[in-house]
Write an enzyme that holds these catalytic residues in place. Sequence first.
Site, PDB file in Angstrom:
ATOM      1  N   GLY A 283      15.037  -0.370   5.330  1.00  0.00           N
ATOM      2  CA  GLY A 283      14.733  -1.523   4.505  1.00  0.00           C
ATOM      3  C   GLY A 283      14.576  -2.737   5.407  1.00  0.00           C
ATOM      4  CD  GLU A 286      21.308  -5.201  12.017  1.00  0.00           C
ATOM      5  OE1 GLU A 286      20.458  -4.636  11.294  1.00  0.00           O
ATOM      6  OE2 GLU A 286      22.356  -4.647  12.386  1.00  0.00           O
ATOM      7  CG  ASN A 287      15.383  -6.008  15.547  1.00  0.00           C
ATOM      8  OD1 ASN A 287      16.271  -5.318  16.040  1.00  0.00           O
ATOM      9  ND2 ASN A 287      14.342  -5.475  14.916  1.00  0.00           N
ATOM     10  CG  HIS A 310      22.097  -6.362   4.492  1.00  0.00           C
ATOM     11  ND1 HIS A 310      23.263  -5.789   4.037  1.00  0.00           N
ATOM     12  CD2 HIS A 310      21.820  -5.754   5.662  1.00  0.00           C
ATOM     13  CE1 HIS A 310      23.666  -4.884   4.910  1.00  0.00           C
ATOM     14  NE2 HIS A 310      22.801  -4.826   5.907  1.00  0.00           N
ATOM     15  CD  GLU A 311      18.658  -6.154   7.425  1.00  0.00           C
ATOM     16  OE1 GLU A 311      19.363  -6.146   8.444  1.00  0.00           O
ATOM     17  OE2 GLU A 311      18.636  -5.208   6.609  1.00  0.00           O
ATOM     18  CG  HIS A 314      23.380  -7.308   9.999  1.00  0.00           C
ATOM     19  ND1 HIS A 314      24.557  -6.664  10.307  1.00  0.00           N
ATOM     20  CD2 HIS A 314      22.697  -6.466   9.191  1.00  0.00           C
ATOM     21  CE1 HIS A 314      24.582  -5.481   9.696  1.00  0.00           C
ATOM     22  NE2 HIS A 314      23.468  -5.343   8.998  1.00  0.00           N
ATOM     23  CD  GLU A 333      24.938  -2.242   8.501  1.00  0.00           C
ATOM     24  OE1 GLU A 333      24.716  -2.955   7.517  1.00  0.00           O
ATOM     25  OE2 GLU A 333      24.187  -2.220   9.497  1.00  0.00           O
ATOM     26  CG  ASP A 388      19.806   8.585  12.393  1.00  0.00           C
ATOM     27  OD1 ASP A 388      19.804   7.464  11.869  1.00  0.00           O
ATOM     28  OD2 ASP A 388      19.011   9.485  12.105  1.00  0.00           O
ATOM     29  CE1 TYR A 396      24.049  -0.958   5.283  1.00  0.00           C
ATOM     30  CE2 TYR A 396      24.822   1.201   5.970  1.00  0.00           C
ATOM     31  CZ  TYR A 396      23.950   0.144   6.112  1.00  0.00           C
ATOM     32  OH  TYR A 396      22.977   0.170   7.080  1.00  0.00           O
ATOM     33  CE  LYS A 570      17.423   1.883  -1.568  1.00  0.00           C
ATOM     34  NZ  LYS A 570      17.557   0.459  -1.770  1.00  0.00           N
TER      35      LYS A 570
HETATM   36  N1  BES Z   1      21.299  -2.269  10.554  1.00  0.00           N
HETATM   37  C1  BES Z   1      20.846  -1.681   9.355  1.00  0.00           C
HETATM   38  C2  BES Z   1      19.789  -0.621   9.555  1.00  0.00           C
HETATM   39  C3  BES Z   1      20.215   0.518  10.453  1.00  0.00           C
HETATM   40  C4  BES Z   1      21.475   1.066  10.378  1.00  0.00           C
HETATM   41  C5  BES Z   1      19.318   1.044  11.348  1.00  0.00           C
HETATM   42  C6  BES Z   1      21.836   2.111  11.226  1.00  0.00           C
HETATM   43  C7  BES Z   1      19.675   2.081  12.180  1.00  0.00           C
HETATM   44  C8  BES Z   1      20.935   2.620  12.122  1.00  0.00           C
HETATM   45  C9  BES Z   1      20.323  -2.741   8.388  1.00  0.00           C
HETATM   46  O1  BES Z   1      21.003  -3.942   8.440  1.00  0.00           O
HETATM   47  C10 BES Z   1      20.515  -2.228   6.991  1.00  0.00           C
HETATM   48  O2  BES Z   1      21.627  -1.973   6.645  1.00  0.00           O
HETATM   49  N2  BES Z   1      19.436  -2.105   6.228  1.00  0.00           N
HETATM   50  C11 BES Z   1      19.469  -1.627   4.866  1.00  0.00           C
HETATM   51  C12 BES Z   1      19.217  -2.735   3.894  1.00  0.00           C
HETATM   52  C13 BES Z   1      20.398  -3.364   3.257  1.00  0.00           C
HETATM   53  C14 BES Z   1      19.997  -4.305   2.137  1.00  0.00           C
HETATM   54  C15 BES Z   1      21.540  -2.490   2.880  1.00  0.00           C
HETATM   55  C16 BES Z   1      18.322  -0.635   4.712  1.00  0.00           C
HETATM   56  O3  BES Z   1      17.585  -0.438   5.663  1.00  0.00           O
HETATM   57  O4  BES Z   1      18.188  -0.076   3.639  1.00  0.00           O
HETATM   58 ZN    ZN Z   2      22.961  -3.815   7.649  1.00  0.00          ZN
END
Ligand code: BES
Ligand code: ZN
Length: 618
Positions: A283, A286-287, A310-311, A314, A333, A388, A396, A570
């Site tokens: 989704g 957070e670069n 969210h981002e 971070h 998270e 991963d 979360y 997702k």
């Molecule tokens: N940092 C995460 C994405 C991530 C986590 C990438 C672990 C690689 C490994 C990012 O901040 C995130 O949590 N994104 C969520 C969106 C959020 C609203 C919960 C996503 O991608 O769905």
């Molecule tokens: Zn996140």
Amino acid sequence: MYKLRCFVIALGLSLASCGEKQVLVADEKNVDTHTYAHISKAKITHLSWDVEVDFDDKVIRGSAAYDFENHQSKEIYFDTSELAIDSVLLANGKPAVFELGALDAVKGRALKVKISPKDTHLVIYYKTAPEASALQWLDPIQTHDKKHPYLLTQGQAILTRSYIPIQDTPSIRITYDATVRVPKDLLALMSAINPKEKTADGVYHFKMPQPLPPYLIALAVGDLQYQAIDDRTGVYAEPTQLKDAAWELADMGKMLIAAENLYGAYPWGQYDVLILPPSFPFGGMENPRLTFATPTILVGDRSLTNLVAHELAHSWSGNLVTNATWNDFWLNEGFTVYFERRIMEALEGRDYADMITVIGYQDLKTDMQKLPEKLTALYIDLEGINPDDAFSDVPYDKGYLFLKMLEDRYGRSQFDTFIKKYFKENAFKTTNTEDFVVYLKENLTGGEDDFVQNWIYDTGWPKDLKIPTSKLFEQVEARFAADRNRFQNDKNRRETLPKWSTNEWLHYIRSIDVSVLTSEDLKWIDQQYHFTASKNSEIQCAWFEKAFRLQYKAVDANAKAFLVQVGRRKFIEPLYLALRQTNQLDFAREIYREARPNYHFLARQNLDVLLGTPGNLQ
Ligand code: BES
Ligand code: ZN
């Protein structure tokens, strides 16, 4: 002794990553088992990256020069994955002796470079492999405007090593600068101070003055334009998507102010969002200074902007105060979800925050049921496991619920003071679960905290869980109950559409119990609400999953188009899983054959296992 560990997640999705166990980094408090870098010997502090992005060969080639702290070591270690190392030179220009270690399925290969105890600088000449796991090379057809190719990187959790030789552990921080050469008609952006428009020669210079962990180095190259929202925030997107993106994200400045009012000044200067092509597997990411975001949040009513909150959150939790190892991922998270919901509450009110909380809780419940027991704790020992493969909603939403419990227990104002202080005192540092527990005791709980152990280290549901509720969702449930009555008794009745936001529609669809309703019922619902024709990815995903499970075939063509277009894990993984579980593997494979080239390496890895490897697809 070497021990072979192989971890397989439940779900039928076998996400196996088998790796050999080795004794690795021991840097006093931080033991990161996902790196080869012996940072107690020699630790990098700055990267100077100088590369060319070659879209024809799908490789990045060039050099990475490092400053490092040398603790009298005769060698320095880097992580690499699928990199071809040409040469390594020391500061005096002399070639250094180097050696690539054995391949580990999770960690890749160690690069060991011989140095003298006085060395503090070296440069590595190398190139990436076309299938480098952090790099997603998109053909023009896979972009929004369909005219130019696109490259994007994804470093988290341990992928940066596939495009930069690096000490790929979140327990270190480095600054970086970069020179990146790209085709003249494309713009390059990084998690750094960014250009606002293209240069004439396709050469871009970047600087990241604040130290960040290597998983936050990021690059995107595409036909991109910038639109400012205010003097600190703005949006990058492909030309014909820019206006919509800027409209959808118009509240970014307000979010930033709300965040600062909660937990202190924004530490990174600028905050921009880059809207990526739909095959981005996440989704958001957070670069620092430049959040990467899926275009699926552009739904035209600003109802999914919590992803940006969210981002943005971070920027404090994760980017400023960073988990020391991936075992402590919940610190990144869980805090971010809590912070995200506080930002949304400040902007949209309690009712909105409650809705996203309930949605998160529902996702957590689903995960808690299907995850291996071990992955239901906040702190997880991931030795030998690819981070991963352990990814779930637990860090979360269980993380969120833990922090919300603390808020309720000690009061919002005391809890806010605690968090603000925690961010301030740990700014630009890393922290792990053990240290956090001590910090919590000293600064909030004062010691009577058996519940803390239960929340963080025990598996399963915590003893004092308070189930979140939402007023607005109660109205949705009432409507659903009334509809059920209608579609059972008065099939021809047409109702006026309620004026709901994405989350309410999502809740409505989630209320469909596939063990009770039938495909006929879905048809009635579809006639009322037109879910099959929806262009909102959240709604599409939720609806198509129900439809697949009840074999409501009217969705098949649209669902296929959706799966071919969108690569967000997702959304796509639950849909393929639903097809597999309902014996529609042929249809799943037919879609996957077409969609696979559009998916990110991480998505392909899972789906190849779920649906059969590409060879089996024919
Ligand atoms: N940092 C995460 C994405 C991530 C986590 C990438 C672990 C690689 C490994 C990012 O901040 C995130 O949590 N994104 C969520 C969106 C959020 C609203 C919960 C996503 O991608 O769905
Ligand atoms: Zn996140």
